[in-house]
Design a protein around this motif. Sequence first.
Motif, PDB file in Angstrom:
ATOM      1  N   CYS A  39      41.579  46.129  32.378  1.00 40.30           N
ATOM      2  CA  CYS A  39      42.180  46.450  33.680  1.00 40.30           C
ATOM      3  C   CYS A  39      42.428  45.195  34.499  1.00 40.30           C
ATOM      4  O   CYS A  39      43.520  45.004  35.055  1.00 40.30           O
ATOM      5  CB  CYS A  39      41.270  47.406  34.447  1.00 40.30           C
ATOM      6  SG  CYS A  39      41.100  49.026  33.679  1.00 40.30           S
ATOM      7  N   LEU A  40      41.428  44.319  34.587  1.00 41.25           N
ATOM      8  CA  LEU A  40      41.595  43.117  35.393  1.00 41.25           C
ATOM      9  C   LEU A  40      42.601  42.145  34.780  1.00 41.25           C
ATOM     10  O   LEU A  40      43.338  41.464  35.492  1.00 41.25           O
ATOM     11  CB  LEU A  40      40.249  42.420  35.611  1.00 41.25           C
ATOM     12  CG  LEU A  40      39.243  43.168  36.485  1.00 41.25           C
ATOM     13  CD1 LEU A  40      38.059  42.268  36.833  1.00 41.25           C
ATOM     14  CD2 LEU A  40      39.881  43.704  37.760  1.00 41.25           C
ATOM     15  N   VAL A  41      42.646  42.081  33.454  1.00 45.76           N
ATOM     16  CA  VAL A  41      43.641  41.222  32.803  1.00 45.76           C
ATOM     17  C   VAL A  41      45.043  41.738  33.093  1.00 45.76           C
ATOM     18  O   VAL A  41      45.964  40.962  33.372  1.00 45.76           O
ATOM     19  CB  VAL A  41      43.380  41.134  31.288  1.00 45.76           C
ATOM     20  CG1 VAL A  41      44.569  40.513  30.566  1.00 45.76           C
ATOM     21  CG2 VAL A  41      42.119  40.318  31.016  1.00 45.76           C
ATOM     22  N   ALA A  42      45.218  43.057  33.028  1.00 45.82           N
ATOM     23  CA  ALA A  42      46.538  43.635  33.310  1.00 45.82           C
ATOM     24  C   ALA A  42      46.949  43.407  34.765  1.00 45.82           C
ATOM     25  O   ALA A  42      48.121  43.185  35.054  1.00 45.82           O
ATOM     26  CB  ALA A  42      46.524  45.131  32.991  1.00 45.82           C
ATOM     27  N   VAL A  43      45.994  43.445  35.682  1.00 44.87           N
ATOM     28  CA  VAL A  43      46.298  43.317  37.103  1.00 44.87           C
ATOM     29  C   VAL A  43      46.423  41.857  37.530  1.00 44.87           C
ATOM     30  O   VAL A  43      47.325  41.493  38.296  1.00 44.87           O
ATOM     31  CB  VAL A  43      45.202  44.021  37.943  1.00 44.87           C
ATOM     32  CG1 VAL A  43      45.379  43.717  39.427  1.00 44.87           C
ATOM     33  CG2 VAL A  43      45.235  45.522  37.704  1.00 44.87           C
ATOM     34  N   MET A  44      45.528  41.001  37.028  1.00 45.82           N
ATOM     35  CA  MET A  44      45.423  39.627  37.526  1.00 45.82           C
ATOM     36  C   MET A  44      46.000  38.583  36.579  1.00 45.82           C
ATOM     37  O   MET A  44      46.112  37.415  36.937  1.00 45.82           O
ATOM     38  CB  MET A  44      43.953  39.289  37.796  1.00 45.82           C
ATOM     39  CG  MET A  44      43.265  40.236  38.762  1.00 45.82           C
ATOM     40  SD  MET A  44      41.476  39.911  38.924  1.00 45.82           S
ATOM     41  CE  MET A  44      41.529  38.335  39.754  1.00 45.82           C
ATOM     42  N   GLY A  45      46.338  39.007  35.358  1.00 46.80           N
ATOM     43  CA  GLY A  45      46.782  38.053  34.355  1.00 46.80           C
ATOM     44  C   GLY A  45      45.629  37.657  33.447  1.00 46.80           C
ATOM     45  O   GLY A  45      44.466  37.769  33.843  1.00 46.80           O
ATOM     46  N   PRO A  46      45.930  37.190  32.224  1.00 38.23           N
ATOM     47  CA  PRO A  46      44.880  36.923  31.239  1.00 38.23           C
ATOM     48  C   PRO A  46      43.831  35.914  31.689  1.00 38.23           C
ATOM     49  O   PRO A  46      42.634  36.140  31.513  1.00 38.23           O
ATOM     50  CB  PRO A  46      45.654  36.420  30.021  1.00 38.23           C
ATOM     51  CG  PRO A  46      47.013  37.010  30.178  1.00 38.23           C
ATOM     52  CD  PRO A  46      47.271  37.036  31.657  1.00 38.23           C
ATOM     53  N   ARG A  47      44.242  34.800  32.256  1.00 41.85           N
ATOM     54  CA  ARG A  47      43.267  33.751  32.563  1.00 41.85           C
ATOM     55  C   ARG A  47      42.374  34.129  33.745  1.00 41.85           C
ATOM     56  O   ARG A  47      41.142  34.071  33.662  1.00 41.85           O
ATOM     57  CB  ARG A  47      43.979  32.418  32.796  1.00 41.85           C
ATOM     58  CG  ARG A  47      44.731  31.937  31.545  1.00 41.85           C
ATOM     59  CD  ARG A  47      45.138  30.480  31.631  1.00 41.85           C
ATOM     60  NE  ARG A  47      45.965  30.099  30.499  1.00 41.85           N
ATOM     61  CZ  ARG A  47      45.497  29.759  29.299  1.00 41.85           C
ATOM     62  NH1 ARG A  47      44.204  29.760  29.075  1.00 41.85           N
ATOM     63  NH2 ARG A  47      46.335  29.421  28.323  1.00 41.85           N
ATOM     64  N   ASP A  48      42.968  34.530  34.858  1.00 47.13           N
ATOM     65  CA  ASP A  48      42.165  34.908  36.020  1.00 47.13           C
ATOM     66  C   ASP A  48      41.410  36.216  35.771  1.00 47.13           C
ATOM     67  O   ASP A  48      40.267  36.371  36.210  1.00 47.13           O
ATOM     68  CB  ASP A  48      43.043  35.046  37.259  1.00 47.13           C
ATOM     69  CG  ASP A  48      43.493  33.693  37.799  1.00 47.13           C
ATOM     70  OD1 ASP A  48      42.849  32.682  37.479  1.00 47.13           O
ATOM     71  OD2 ASP A  48      44.505  33.641  38.532  1.00 47.13           O
ATOM     72  N   GLY A  49      42.052  37.159  35.079  1.00 45.68           N
ATOM     73  CA  GLY A  49      41.395  38.427  34.794  1.00 45.68           C
ATOM     74  C   GLY A  49      40.151  38.250  33.950  1.00 45.68           C
ATOM     75  O   GLY A  49      39.097  38.838  34.230  1.00 45.68           O
ATOM     76  N   VAL A  50      40.243  37.426  32.912  1.00 44.17           N
ATOM     77  CA  VAL A  50      39.077  37.157  32.067  1.00 44.17           C
ATOM     78  C   VAL A  50      38.006  36.420  32.866  1.00 44.17           C
ATOM     79  O   VAL A  50      36.813  36.739  32.789  1.00 44.17           O
ATOM     80  CB  VAL A  50      39.483  36.335  30.825  1.00 44.17           C
ATOM     81  CG1 VAL A  50      38.245  35.785  30.103  1.00 44.17           C
ATOM     82  CG2 VAL A  50      40.291  37.206  29.866  1.00 44.17           C
ATOM     83  N   ALA A  51      38.428  35.422  33.660  1.00 47.72           N
ATOM     84  CA  ALA A  51      37.458  34.620  34.413  1.00 47.72           C
ATOM     85  C   ALA A  51      36.674  35.473  35.410  1.00 47.72           C
ATOM     86  O   ALA A  51      35.444  35.347  35.524  1.00 47.72           O
ATOM     87  CB  ALA A  51      38.187  33.483  35.135  1.00 47.72           C
ATOM     88  N   VAL A  52      37.360  36.345  36.139  1.00 46.22           N
ATOM     89  CA  VAL A  52      36.668  37.213  37.093  1.00 46.22           C
ATOM     90  C   VAL A  52      35.775  38.216  36.364  1.00 46.22           C
ATOM     91  O   VAL A  52      34.648  38.495  36.788  1.00 46.22           O
ATOM     92  CB  VAL A  52      37.682  37.945  37.997  1.00 46.22           C
ATOM     93  CG1 VAL A  52      36.993  39.026  38.816  1.00 46.22           C
ATOM     94  CG2 VAL A  52      38.352  36.960  38.934  1.00 46.22           C
TER      95      VAL A  52
END
Length: 240
Positions: A39-52
């Motif tokens: 969900c976060l990768v889809a919303v924030m993008g792969p790099r930021d989504g994974v990091a968060v």
Amino acid sequence: MVIGDVGSLGTLVGLAAVVVGAVAQAATGMGFSLVVAPCLVAVMGPRDGVAVTLVLAALSSVAPLWNNRAHVEPRAVARLLVPTLAFTPVVAWAVRDVETRWLALAGGVGVIGATLLLAGGLRSPWLRRREAVVVVGAASAALNVVGGVGGPPVGLYVANAGWEPRKARGSLQAFFGVQNLVTALVLGLVLPDPAQLAALALGTAAGLLLSGRTGAATVRAGILAVSLFGGVWLVAGAVG
């Protein structure tokens, strides 16, 4: 770096995923990243989504770890951590220049494959051998760096090793807490926003209340269903 846009539908979906993932983590010892990362990768993008996801995942283990501290097996945790942490910077270096779309696709495929393996209850005598822990650690490191979902290889290892539930719950919290913190530091910290932290606290409290009261099979089925949906959503977004 703090990222958040509470007004968007995607953010609301992400917050709901954090609550559900935190419930799963507190109740079973794993499942947070499988639910949250897609969900976060889809919303924030792969790099930021994974990091968060990694920062939230590390935090999701703190209260449950304290609650299960008497059941942690330090030697078992260390045996898994050594290869996992050794491979983490290697994988991060290898994918540092890869286009984010391909990282999203790889993460989605990883989530789907891992979910199906867990759902199938893969059993293998090889996974009880000493050298299996190195392969499990490498696979967990790779999935965690690329998609924020390092849990499934470890879950398969624990299931085949026959850890009793209390040992599994406590030791997995310790393992994932350290792994996710180290991976977040290697990739670069991206801090969750206050709404995400509030969702994490709510889900963790609910999960601790449900721990021991909800059947493991029910919680596991919910984790797998949400994870599979998230993986499919991530792949669709990457190829669309």
